[in-house]
Scaffold this motif. Sequence first.
Motif: not given
Length: 391
Positions: A220-239
């Motif tokens: 859960f620790i790792f996935y939490s950090f990954v989701y923070i990263l995805l939040y800032f790069y959500r446009n590239k992943r179209q999320l």
Amino acid sequence: MKKRKNLLLFIFSIYVCIMSYYLYTHQYYNTDMEAYMGLIYKTEYPDMKIEEIHQKVYSELKEKNPDFAGLGPVDPMVEEVAKGESTYYKFLSENPKAYGEELQLFAVKPFYNFINWSFFKLGFEASAATFLISIISYALILVLIFCFLIRILKNYTLATIITILLSLFKPILESSRHASPDSLSCVLLLLSFYAFLIRKNFFFATIFAVLCILTRPEYFIFYSFVYILLYFYRNKRQLSKKILFLSYGYLLASFLLIQYFNQISWSVLFMNQFTQVQLYPVSHPDLFQFSDYLQFVKRNIMLEFNASYFPLLLIILVIILANNFSLRDKEKQAQYLFFVIIYGSVFLRFLIFPSLVNRMMIGFYLLIILSMIYIQNSKEDIFKNSLEHGK
């Protein structure tokens, strides 16, 4: 060309089958097995008394492996990490009440326990059910690595060679010979990234991530950090923000659900593993001393990290990234941050559970290795919503 691909696929399939059979016939009866077996019987027979479960477990283990820890004489030369460790399993084999409380230490991995119980329902003995999933997971790990490499390298020969070499990676082999959730959690971790990066299916990526946390909650620790990263790069992943928050909500809910039913506090778990064995962790836990925790962390942090593969992988990673290193390049920032997240997650996990047993780290090791191969062989940004590779 097609015949060559089919031949390589055939060779790879035969190799996986041979390795799986070898591991099945050379299993290691580790000390966690008796707890997972007890949870199988407790699930299958909820009204069975702990004394009867205790008897069934140790009778089966004695038949399968007379030298199992706790069944034979205590070795006075065994080095203890936690006080009382050398006699702990001997005590459990003779005391059903203490054994019943020990089961709570392993009940926090519900999906792994569910899979074990499922194999038991299929007709396997409890001892076989606990390590069978590790062998199957080993095979699935190799298949997933092979699939990743085919998409990255687009070269069946090279993908086959690298996969076979990684199949001999010591932590992967160790985890496949233990009755533990390490291999299964690695499979689910890789599946979540495969669904996200290759298949571009965020729904299945979320499901696999939830199951990974239900197998090993510390992810859960790792996935939490990954989701923070995805939040800032959500446009590239179209999320969208809504999808991201909803997905993370499922991960958070799964983690909180485990904690809700968890009867063992972090302090008791730490003491039991690293300070003094807790014979009755639920009814009579010892008093936690924060000074003991600090002393243990300071004494072992350098030893644990040096004994792991993280320093070596970091050296290789720096060599690969140094070629085109630039903090101003926004397309590469996500890649740099991804590796920072991996190492940061490992360090934070160490502060909570100060051990870096290599078989528990295989998910992180493989993510680093596969990511390095991707960066070395692709011009595409790993977080861009595209997987068109090319040198």
